[in-house]
Design a protein around this motif. Structure first.
Motif, mmCIF file in Angstrom:
data_model
loop_
_atom_site.group_PDB
_atom_site.id
_atom_site.type_symbol
_atom_site.label_atom_id
_atom_site.label_comp_id
_atom_site.label_asym_id
_atom_site.label_seq_id
_atom_site.Cartn_x
_atom_site.Cartn_y
_atom_site.Cartn_z
ATOM 1 N N LEU A 48 0.833 -1.204 0.000
ATOM 2 C CA LEU A 48 0.000 0.000 0.000
ATOM 3 C C LEU A 48 0.870 1.258 0.000
ATOM 4 O O LEU A 48 0.652 2.174 -0.789
ATOM 5 N N ARG A 49 1.891 1.281 0.863
ATOM 6 C CA ARG A 49 2.736 2.483 0.965
ATOM 7 C C ARG A 49 3.483 2.759 -0.328
ATOM 8 O O ARG A 49 3.659 3.899 -0.731
ATOM 9 N N ALA A 50 3.935 1.679 -0.999
ATOM 10 C CA ALA A 50 4.720 1.842 -2.228
ATOM 11 C C ALA A 50 3.849 2.103 -3.449
ATOM 12 O O ALA A 50 4.356 2.144 -4.570
ATOM 13 N N GLY A 51 2.556 2.262 -3.249
ATOM 14 C CA GLY A 51 1.686 2.544 -4.397
ATOM 15 C C GLY A 51 1.608 1.384 -5.370
ATOM 16 O O GLY A 51 1.475 1.586 -6.567
ATOM 17 N N MET A 52 1.680 0.166 -4.845
ATOM 18 C CA MET A 52 1.596 -1.004 -5.727
ATOM 19 C C MET A 52 0.163 -1.432 -5.976
ATOM 20 O O MET A 52 -0.138 -2.053 -6.988
ATOM 21 N N MET A 53 -0.703 -1.149 -5.013
ATOM 22 C CA MET A 53 -2.078 -1.617 -5.174
ATOM 23 C C MET A 53 -3.037 -0.766 -4.371
ATOM 24 O O MET A 53 -2.632 0.036 -3.533
ATOM 25 N N ARG A 54 -4.317 -0.951 -4.660
ATOM 26 C CA ARG A 54 -5.350 -0.235 -3.932
ATOM 27 C C ARG A 54 -6.503 -1.197 -3.678
ATOM 28 O O ARG A 54 -6.936 -1.929 -4.573
ATOM 29 N N GLN A 55 -7.025 -1.187 -2.459
ATOM 30 C CA GLN A 55 -8.166 -2.069 -2.165
ATOM 31 C C GLN A 55 -9.453 -1.473 -2.732
ATOM 32 O O GLN A 55 -9.734 -0.294 -2.551
ATOM 33 N N GLN A 56 -10.208 -2.299 -3.455
ATOM 34 C CA GLN A 56 -11.476 -1.842 -4.040
ATOM 35 C C GLN A 56 -12.692 -2.372 -3.280
ATOM 36 O O GLN A 56 -13.779 -1.814 -3.358
ATOM 37 N N ALA A 57 -12.491 -3.474 -2.612
ATOM 38 C CA ALA A 57 -13.508 -4.067 -1.729
ATOM 39 C C ALA A 57 -12.723 -5.063 -0.880
ATOM 40 O O ALA A 57 -11.540 -5.302 -1.154
ATOM 41 N N ALA A 58 -13.346 -5.632 0.138
ATOM 42 C CA ALA A 58 -12.610 -6.560 0.994
ATOM 43 C C ALA A 58 -11.981 -7.663 0.143
ATOM 44 O O ALA A 58 -12.666 -8.386 -0.580
ATOM 45 N N GLY A 59 -10.647 -7.774 0.192
ATOM 46 C CA GLY A 59 -9.956 -8.847 -0.528
ATOM 47 C C GLY A 59 -9.939 -8.702 -2.031
ATOM 48 O O GLY A 59 -9.652 -9.662 -2.743
ATOM 49 N N ILE A 60 -10.249 -7.515 -2.535
ATOM 50 C CA ILE A 60 -10.261 -7.265 -3.985
ATOM 51 C C ILE A 60 -9.431 -6.017 -4.250
ATOM 52 O O ILE A 60 -9.723 -4.952 -3.704
ATOM 53 N N TYR A 61 -8.410 -6.153 -5.097
ATOM 54 C CA TYR A 61 -7.438 -5.089 -5.287
ATOM 55 C C TYR A 61 -7.274 -4.678 -6.736
ATOM 56 O O TYR A 61 -7.368 -5.510 -7.637
ATOM 57 N N SER A 62 -7.004 -3.392 -6.927
ATOM 58 C CA SER A 62 -6.448 -2.920 -8.188
ATOM 59 C C SER A 62 -4.931 -2.989 -8.062
ATOM 60 O O SER A 62 -4.376 -2.661 -7.016
ATOM 61 N N TRP A 63 -4.302 -3.378 -9.155
ATOM 62 C CA TRP A 63 -2.844 -3.379 -9.206
ATOM 63 C C TRP A 63 -2.425 -2.093 -9.907
ATOM 64 O O TRP A 63 -2.670 -1.927 -11.108
ATOM 65 N N LEU A 64 -1.809 -1.201 -9.154
ATOM 66 C CA LEU A 64 -1.337 0.047 -9.742
ATOM 67 C C LEU A 64 -0.067 -0.270 -10.563
ATOM 68 O O LEU A 64 0.453 -1.387 -10.490
ATOM 69 N N PRO A 65 0.380 0.686 -11.400
ATOM 70 C CA PRO A 65 1.442 0.335 -12.353
ATOM 71 C C PRO A 65 2.642 -0.391 -11.740
ATOM 72 O O PRO A 65 3.128 -1.378 -12.306
ATOM 73 N N LEU A 66 3.129 0.081 -10.578
ATOM 74 C CA LEU A 66 4.309 -0.557 -9.995
ATOM 75 C C LEU A 66 4.023 -2.003 -9.582
ATOM 76 O O LEU A 66 4.832 -2.901 -9.813
ATOM 77 N N GLY A 67 2.867 -2.215 -8.973
ATOM 78 C CA GLY A 67 2.516 -3.565 -8.544
ATOM 79 C C GLY A 67 2.320 -4.501 -9.728
ATOM 80 O O GLY A 67 2.748 -5.661 -9.706
ATOM 81 N N LEU A 68 1.690 -3.979 -10.775
ATOM 82 C CA LEU A 68 1.446 -4.822 -11.944
ATOM 83 C C LEU A 68 2.754 -5.268 -12.583
ATOM 84 O O LEU A 68 2.871 -6.403 -13.052
ATOM 85 N N LYS A 69 3.758 -4.386 -12.594
ATOM 86 C CA LYS A 69 5.041 -4.775 -13.185
ATOM 87 C C LYS A 69 5.616 -5.993 -12.480
ATOM 88 O O LYS A 69 6.124 -6.913 -13.119
ATOM 89 N N VAL A 70 5.540 -5.986 -11.154
ATOM 90 C CA VAL A 70 6.068 -7.124 -10.397
ATOM 91 C C VAL A 70 5.234 -8.374 -10.674
ATOM 92 O O VAL A 70 5.763 -9.461 -10.930
ATOM 93 N N LEU A 71 3.915 -8.202 -10.652
ATOM 94 C CA LEU A 71 3.029 -9.349 -10.905
ATOM 95 C C LEU A 71 3.351 -9.979 -12.261
ATOM 96 O O LEU A 71 3.430 -11.204 -12.392
ATOM 97 N N ARG A 72 3.557 -9.148 -13.282
ATOM 98 C CA ARG A 72 3.835 -9.656 -14.630
ATOM 99 C C ARG A 72 5.190 -10.339 -14.715
ATOM 100 O O ARG A 72 5.369 -11.293 -15.465
ATOM 101 N N LYS A 73 6.163 -9.816 -13.965
ATOM 102 C CA LYS A 73 7.480 -10.464 -13.994
ATOM 103 C C LYS A 73 7.407 -11.851 -13.359
ATOM 104 O O LYS A 73 7.987 -12.807 -13.856
#
Lengths: 444, 444
Positions: free
Chosen positions: B27-52
């Motif tokens: 959350l602090r690193a701006g990797m993701m944002r919670q949209q509902a309990a247990g449901i997240y958006s992957w912000l650009p930085l988080g998505l890069k890691v997920l894709r790698k």
């Protein structure tokens, strides 16, 4: 990939439920399987094409300065209540109650969620312009899903959302996506024509559908013939520059779907330049101003300290739909003719006599050389008869096929076949590989 | 990527709802944002890691001979009624009614659907072995989602399914995945230990969890210390060969989670070789025989003409969970320490005095050189103060940081910082780039 180890369930019979050619060919070529009405599994061959299309869409979005993120498929209903669309959306929205009876839905689009993300983090004009996109599965509960991936319920879409301080900046954002779309569809091997679309209550000239010409297209389209020869901006286009000359050139000539067709305006096009054809919508770009930022209170501070709702646009490409659209635009009686950029395999080796030592050895050699040259290569090493092998290669649309058999080898030759033209040439294996490499260089 | 054009919403405060370090840091690193309990958006930085991470998982599945496909997220309930799991699954299954009141569900896993696909196309032992996998979003409606992506509701998972004629062949399929998993986690920079897991009613020895050691892990684990030094098979491992020596070596030493812990067996491990630690489950492989093929009638013809149910196994890796697991295993007080293979950026340039001509020019030059050398590079070209820039780089965990300021430049030097060790060196720009390139070669 060795076909003996691949999963390519070719259907011999044409599935009855498939009404259009892309649907038939995708089922016959083992690209996909229907799991429920409008819901498909992508089998290995189909997924390869889907991923290649996705890759090109992504590259061009990134080139235009859009930033990739990923929103979830399931959304809370609250956001849609806030924007006022929850009740309007009707039965096309797949509504879900979770175990705690909270109202959720499977996202059909993401304007609400992206606006919520924007307002949570962005406060200042200094952080603009911003364009965030994702490529994610969506669901629209069509009353009558049909035409395979052309009108599915679960579908794969790229949707980008731009945020700007005012309408003039929003226009620049719109132009960037306009140009990115021209490049994207051209790289996918398609002629896509931007056509003015309904811009809703906002009005204005900032809504275009991108239509691919295909004789089996869903709608009638009318356009100026010069649009077919209009140059598409190259890789070196500067997205920081003023793109309006490009956009103006494309939008100055007549182009409309039958919904927006204006006979009088079309009559003004010189007769030998008029085209009436059929087309498929593959993209839609749209400026909608403060439609969501107003009710959802997504505001930024301007340079002089005012607090104003942000101007937004959205930009969609139907990625899974494109697989069908490309096939509609490019096929013959034998099967699919893939543009090189999205072909599931670049080239294939067809072994006419599996088990014959010399034939096997030459096939292995060519297959190895293809891979070493960077081709995504398929090797039909099965013991099927020649006719079935040829039919499969043409059905799945491998652009280049090298056919190897004992007879040809006796005179030191293999056969190189071009799927699109049907041209065949008997060549030495070395000459065949040289030709392949030269053609691949030319295509890229 | 220029930070001034990126979307990296760093949080200054530690979010209260986050109970564990990976959740807080994401959350602090701006990797993701919670949209509902247990449901997240992957912000650009988080998505890069997920894709790698996804890319490495995919490469190793392909290397092991598994074939990628993609099943939809929404499934018809019929399949689950057929297998007998529809009622058993309970409230964790997100059940959905479509507009025609057909019972659907958001897939929590895909044994049923893959068995349906298999039985629709495969008839003969000649088409075996077969291993089909996909990497797709799943949904489990956890009663209390928590720990961020470690126990989300919508999560990204790789699940593979093997099909074999008999148990012996199924064992070979199991071994291939066992070895692929060892390689996958090693490439992700983690020590993952396979530990015997509950194999359910089938019994036997073919069920392992792969556990990453992390001091903040969810379960206690006990293992032989030699497992930490056990060599992981190299890229050249032959997946067509007999892999049982590798599997036997890994499974001959004691390793168990607290659920399966056997004090007596652990006591037999030499005392100086005993490790009691904490761990996180990141993968699970499982042979389940004919559990689904029997009720769902997925049969193949044997060489001697019999019709037998196919033997199956399933093999999961929690791709989105791995983002959290890697952070749990690798962080310090300043933020995340990414293994090189999954770092969102390989290297960064930090401009200490934006607007100073010499500093800007050197930053541009180094940023250009990094990209030319193939690095995924970040350039902090914002006008934030130096302290904030350093904090951000460490928080998001850029492995190599080149800090450029007027003072250093006056003596012809920039500072190269290693995120993991904290080591800093003042070097000429040329020496800094040489060092970076050499380190990158060493790491790959």
């Amino acid at each position: 990939m060795r076909l003996s180890r691949y999963f390519l369930p070719i259907l011999k019979e044409t599935p009855k439920e498939a009404e259009i050619v892309s649907h038939r060919l995708m089922l016959r070529a083992g690209m996909m399987r229907q799991q429920a009405a409008g819901i498909y599994s992508w089998l290995p061959l189909g997924l390869k094409v889907l991923r290649k299309i996705e890759g090109i869409v992504r590259e061009e979005q990134n080139r235009a300065g859009a930033l990739e993120m990923l929103m979830p498929t399931v959304q809370p209903a609250d956001l849609w209540i806030e924007s006022g669309r929850y009740d309007d959306y009707g039965k096309e929205m797949l509504r879900i109650s979770d175990r705690h009876d909270r109202s959720m839905l499977y996202g059909p689009t993401n304007e609400e969620m992206i606006t919520e993300i924007f307002r949570s983090y962005v406060r200042s004009f200094r952080d603009l312009p911003l364009n965030l996109y994702h490529i994610q599965w969506k669901f629209r509960d069509e009353v009558r899903p049909r035409f395979g991936v052309m009108r599915g319920r679960e579908f794969f879409m790229k949707d980008a959302y731009s945020f700007d301080l005012d309408k003039e900046s929003a226009r620049r954002a719109y132009h960037r996506m306009f140009v990115a779309y021209l490049r994207t569809f051209a790289r996918l091997g398609m002629q896509a024509i931007p056509m003015k679309a309904d811009s809703g209550p906002i009005g204005g000239d900032m809504s275009h559908e991108f239509i691919v010409l295909a004789s089996t297209g869903e709608s009638g389209v009318f356009c100026h013939k010069d649009l077919l020869d209009m140059p598409v901006p190259g890789e070196d286009v500067d997205f920081d520059s003023d793109l309006s000359p490009i956009v103006d050139a494309w939008t100055s000539l007549y182009a409309a779907t039958d919904e927006k067709h204006d006979e009088a305006a079309f009559a003004a096009v010189p007769e030998d330049r008029r085209i009436a054809a059929r087309g498929i919508e593959v993209g839609h770009i749209f400026y909608f101003g403060t439609k969501y930022s107003d009710p959802m209170n997504a505001k930024v501070t301007t340079a002089d300290g005012q607090n104003v709702p942000v101007h937004m646009g959205s930009y969609g490409i139907g990625v899974s739909r494109l697989v069908g659209a490309i096939i509609e635009a490019s096929h013959d009686d034998n099967g699919i003719i893939w543009p090189a950029s999205v072909a599931p395999f670049d080239a294939a080796v067809v072994n006419l006599k599996q088990g014959d030592a010399a034939t096997d050895a030459m096939c292995e050699r060519l297959y190895g050389e293809m891979r070493a040259a960077g081709f995504d290569a398929l090797y039909d090493d099965t013991d099927q008869r020649a006719g079935a092998k040829f039919a499969t290669m043409d059905l799945i649309g491998v652009p280049w096929q090298v056919v190897v058999g004992p007879k040809g080898l006796a005179s030191g030759e293999v056969e190189l076949k071009n799927r699109a033209t049907g041209e065949r040439a008997s060549l030495t294996p070395e000459a065949a590989m040289n030709r392949l490499v030269a053609e691949a260089r030319g295509a890229s």
